[in-house]
Design a protein around this motif. Structure first.
Motif, PDB file in Angstrom:
ATOM      1  N   ASP A  11      41.271  38.718  47.669  1.00 46.62           N
ATOM      2  CA  ASP A  11      40.399  37.680  46.574  1.00 46.62           C
ATOM      3  C   ASP A  11      38.847  37.961  46.782  1.00 46.62           C
ATOM      4  OD1 ASP A  11      40.338  37.346  49.416  1.00 46.62           O
ATOM      5  OD2 ASP A  11      39.926  35.405  49.277  1.00 46.62           O
ATOM      6  N   GLU A  12      38.664  39.108  46.962  1.00 41.41           N
ATOM      7  CA  GLU A  12      37.042  39.421  46.883  1.00 41.41           C
ATOM      8  C   GLU A  12      36.876  40.269  45.752  1.00 41.41           C
ATOM      9  OE1 GLU A  12      34.714  39.937  50.525  1.00 41.41           O
ATOM     10  OE2 GLU A  12      36.750  39.592  51.592  1.00 41.41           O
ATOM     11  N   PRO A  13      36.356  39.821  44.639  1.00 42.93           N
ATOM     12  CA  PRO A  13      36.293  40.844  43.414  1.00 42.93           C
ATOM     13  C   PRO A  13      35.348  42.139  43.623  1.00 42.93           C
ATOM     14  CG  PRO A  13      35.491  38.590  42.735  1.00 42.93           C
ATOM     15  CD  PRO A  13      35.784  38.445  44.357  1.00 42.93           C
ATOM     16  N   ASP A  14      34.243  41.952  44.496  1.00 40.19           N
ATOM     17  CA  ASP A  14      33.599  43.513  44.995  1.00 40.19           C
ATOM     18  C   ASP A  14      34.373  44.135  45.553  1.00 40.19           C
ATOM     19  OD1 ASP A  14      31.362  42.005  43.790  1.00 40.19           O
ATOM     20  OD2 ASP A  14      30.434  41.559  45.680  1.00 40.19           O
ATOM     21  N   ILE A  15      35.325  43.654  46.704  1.00 36.11           N
ATOM     22  CA  ILE A  15      35.936  44.722  47.355  1.00 36.11           C
ATOM     23  C   ILE A  15      37.083  45.354  46.228  1.00 36.11           C
ATOM     24  CG2 ILE A  15      38.052  45.027  48.906  1.00 36.11           C
ATOM     25  CD1 ILE A  15      36.264  43.248  50.720  1.00 36.11           C
ATOM     26  N   LEU A  16      37.856  44.372  45.234  1.00 37.96           N
ATOM     27  CA  LEU A  16      38.602  45.239  44.350  1.00 37.96           C
ATOM     28  C   LEU A  16      38.169  46.185  43.404  1.00 37.96           C
ATOM     29  CD1 LEU A  16      40.820  42.077  42.960  1.00 37.96           C
ATOM     30  CD2 LEU A  16      41.720  44.133  44.449  1.00 37.96           C
ATOM     31  N   GLU A  17      36.876  45.887  43.227  1.00 38.90           N
ATOM     32  CA  GLU A  17      36.006  46.591  41.992  1.00 38.90           C
ATOM     33  C   GLU A  17      35.659  48.037  42.685  1.00 38.90           C
ATOM     34  OE1 GLU A  17      32.003  46.679  39.255  1.00 38.90           O
ATOM     35  OE2 GLU A  17      32.454  45.047  40.377  1.00 38.90           O
ATOM     36  N   ALA A  31      46.836  49.176  40.008  1.00 40.07           N
ATOM     37  CA  ALA A  31      47.173  47.868  39.525  1.00 40.07           C
ATOM     38  C   ALA A  31      46.216  46.640  40.610  1.00 40.07           C
ATOM     39  CB  ALA A  31      48.479  47.256  39.188  1.00 40.07           C
ATOM     40  N   THR A  32      45.832  45.545  40.035  1.00 38.79           N
ATOM     41  CA  THR A  32      45.105  44.876  41.145  1.00 38.79           C
ATOM     42  C   THR A  32      45.580  43.329  40.854  1.00 38.79           C
ATOM     43  OG1 THR A  32      43.454  44.200  39.557  1.00 38.79           O
ATOM     44  CG2 THR A  32      43.039  46.124  40.687  1.00 38.79           C
ATOM     45  N   ALA A  33      45.228  42.538  41.895  1.00 37.19           N
ATOM     46  CA  ALA A  33      45.678  41.132  41.799  1.00 37.19           C
ATOM     47  C   ALA A  33      44.549  40.483  42.645  1.00 37.19           C
ATOM     48  CB  ALA A  33      47.175  40.825  42.086  1.00 37.19           C
ATOM     49  N   ASP A  34      44.399  39.212  42.411  1.00 38.66           N
ATOM     50  CA  ASP A  34      43.310  38.461  43.190  1.00 38.66           C
ATOM     51  C   ASP A  34      43.628  37.470  44.411  1.00 38.66           C
ATOM     52  OD1 ASP A  34      43.798  36.646  41.609  1.00 38.66           O
ATOM     53  OD2 ASP A  34      41.896  36.755  40.469  1.00 38.66           O
ATOM     54  N   ASN A  35      44.927  37.215  44.302  1.00 42.21           N
ATOM     55  CA  ASN A  35      45.776  36.321  45.352  1.00 42.21           C
ATOM     56  C   ASN A  35      47.158  36.676  45.705  1.00 42.21           C
ATOM     57  OD1 ASN A  35      47.786  34.762  43.751  1.00 42.21           O
ATOM     58  ND2 ASN A  35      45.858  34.318  42.514  1.00 42.21           N
ATOM     59  N   GLY A  36      47.519  36.051  46.602  1.00 37.83           N
ATOM     60  CA  GLY A  36      48.946  36.700  47.178  1.00 37.83           C
ATOM     61  C   GLY A  36      49.996  36.320  46.110  1.00 37.83           C
ATOM     62  N   GLU A  37      50.045  35.345  45.641  1.00 34.83           N
ATOM     63  CA  GLU A  37      51.160  35.040  44.672  1.00 34.83           C
ATOM     64  C   GLU A  37      51.012  35.935  43.338  1.00 34.83           C
ATOM     65  OE1 GLU A  37      52.512  30.628  43.834  1.00 34.83           O
ATOM     66  OE2 GLU A  37      51.105  31.360  42.231  1.00 34.83           O
ATOM     67  N   GLN A  38      50.046  36.026  42.970  1.00 35.75           N
ATOM     68  CA  GLN A  38      49.926  37.069  41.853  1.00 35.75           C
ATOM     69  C   GLN A  38      50.137  38.445  42.361  1.00 35.75           C
ATOM     70  OE1 GLN A  38      45.729  38.292  40.486  1.00 35.75           O
ATOM     71  NE2 GLN A  38      46.538  38.133  38.372  1.00 35.75           N
ATOM     72  N   GLY A  39      49.705  38.874  43.456  1.00 38.16           N
ATOM     73  CA  GLY A  39      50.182  40.000  43.806  1.00 38.16           C
ATOM     74  C   GLY A  39      51.695  40.165  44.094  1.00 38.16           C
ATOM     75  N   LEU A  40      52.354  39.472  44.453  1.00 36.60           N
ATOM     76  CA  LEU A  40      53.747  39.392  44.704  1.00 36.60           C
ATOM     77  C   LEU A  40      54.313  39.765  43.247  1.00 36.60           C
ATOM     78  CD1 LEU A  40      56.237  39.271  46.662  1.00 36.60           C
ATOM     79  CD2 LEU A  40      56.347  36.698  46.046  1.00 36.60           C
ATOM     80  N   LYS A  41      53.935  38.902  42.373  1.00 35.41           N
ATOM     81  CA  LYS A  41      54.319  39.477  41.025  1.00 35.41           C
ATOM     82  C   LYS A  41      54.238  40.486  40.431  1.00 35.41           C
ATOM     83  CE  LYS A  41      54.244  37.205  36.196  1.00 35.41           C
ATOM     84  NZ  LYS A  41      53.326  36.172  35.606  1.00 35.41           N
ATOM     85  N   ARG A  42      52.906  41.056  40.647  1.00 35.43           N
ATOM     86  CA  ARG A  42      52.401  42.232  40.040  1.00 35.43           C
ATOM     87  C   ARG A  42      53.156  43.502  40.764  1.00 35.43           C
ATOM     88  NH1 ARG A  42      51.021  44.111  36.577  1.00 35.43           N
ATOM     89  NH2 ARG A  42      49.011  45.357  36.939  1.00 35.43           N
ATOM     90  N   ILE A  51      51.194  49.541  48.633  1.00 33.76           N
ATOM     91  CA  ILE A  51      50.550  48.392  48.288  1.00 33.76           C
ATOM     92  C   ILE A  51      49.419  47.935  49.402  1.00 33.76           C
ATOM     93  CG2 ILE A  51      51.105  45.562  48.125  1.00 33.76           C
ATOM     94  CD1 ILE A  51      53.662  46.358  47.341  1.00 33.76           C
ATOM     95  N   ILE A  52      48.144  47.554  48.976  1.00 27.47           N
ATOM     96  CA  ILE A  52      47.212  47.402  49.920  1.00 27.47           C
ATOM     97  C   ILE A  52      46.772  45.737  49.891  1.00 27.47           C
ATOM     98  CG2 ILE A  52      44.694  48.087  50.538  1.00 27.47           C
ATOM     99  CD1 ILE A  52      45.171  50.796  49.208  1.00 27.47           C
TER     100      ILE A  52
END
Length: 226
Positions: A11-17, A31-42, A51-52
């Motif tokens: 959920d931290e944009p800087d870390i994802l980037e 691929a990226t996601a910024d929360n757990g629910e979205q991560g599960l879907k992705r 998966i990290i």
């Protein structure tokens, strides 16, 4: 160039980037996601090799994402590692208890991070030389092709690293495997994991199989007995 597919969930944009940038630079498909629910879907859409997951996230935390993924057959063999800013034992144990393969503590150093990723992926594709496809010891049957463990007519659900650990111990009943050898054979010599990793996985195996199959050799390691 590497062809492995990696899903980053944080959920931290800087870390994802920064992690996405470094992984793509190495040739990984990311691929990226910024929360757990979205991560599960992705994860279900992207079908990643690795998966990290950040542990602390809004909507659904990383531990719950891992638990739900491990409940599905499609993700039995997917490598899952956690990112955590916490040093508390709870975070690390919870990550392993739900089927995580490893955890990485923040702050993250890109070079170390990439080394861990490469080691995890190597471990994921490494095959045991001349391994049988079926190990049968008493009432325990380990099917290496289907990644299934049965005790009599009962099917026992194991996380990937639990299965790998059981397979190693059961490959030579009575042999004492040292902690160092278990780390090297199950997690890979170049993967750094916490000191509690083996203990947590042994405890989970005993809970699922029964206490009498795996014996602790104090100060040395463990062996499979029947």
């Amino acid at each position: 160039m590497n062809q492995a597919k990696i899903l980053l969930v944080d959920d931290e944009p800087d870390i994802l980037e920064i992690l996405e940038y470094n992984l793509k630079k190495e040739g990984y498909e990311v691929a990226t996601a910024d929360n757990g629910e979205q991560g599960l879907k992705r994860a279900k859409e992207f079908k990643p090799d690795l998966i990290i997951l950040d542990i602390m996230m809004p909507i659904m935390d990383g531990v719950e994402v891992c638990r739900q993924l491990r409940a599905e057959n499609d993700f039995d063999s997917t490598i899952i590692t956690f990112l955590t800013a916490r040093e508390e034992d709870y975070s690390q144990i919870a990550a392993l208890d739900t089927g995580g393969d490893d955890y990485i503590t923040k702050p993250i150093r890109p070079r170390v991070f990439l080394s861990r990723v490469k080691a995890l992926l190597r471990r994921g594709v490494r095959k045991v030389e001349e391994a049988p496809t079926l190990i049968t010891i008493g009432d325990i049957e380990i099917d290496l092709e289907q990644i299934v463990v049965r005790r009599g007519s009962e099917r026992i659900e194991l996380a990937k690293k639990e299965f790998d650990l059981l397979t190693l111990l059961a490959s030579k009943p009575g042999k004492v495997f040292s902690r160092d050898e278990i780390f090297n054979r199950v997690w890979g010599a170049d993967v750094i994991v916490g000191n509690r990793t083996i203990d947590v996985h042994i405890r989970k195996l005993r809970e699922k199989l029964g206490d009498h199959y795996i014996k602790t050799i104090k100060g040395i390691g463990y062996k499979f007995v029947f």
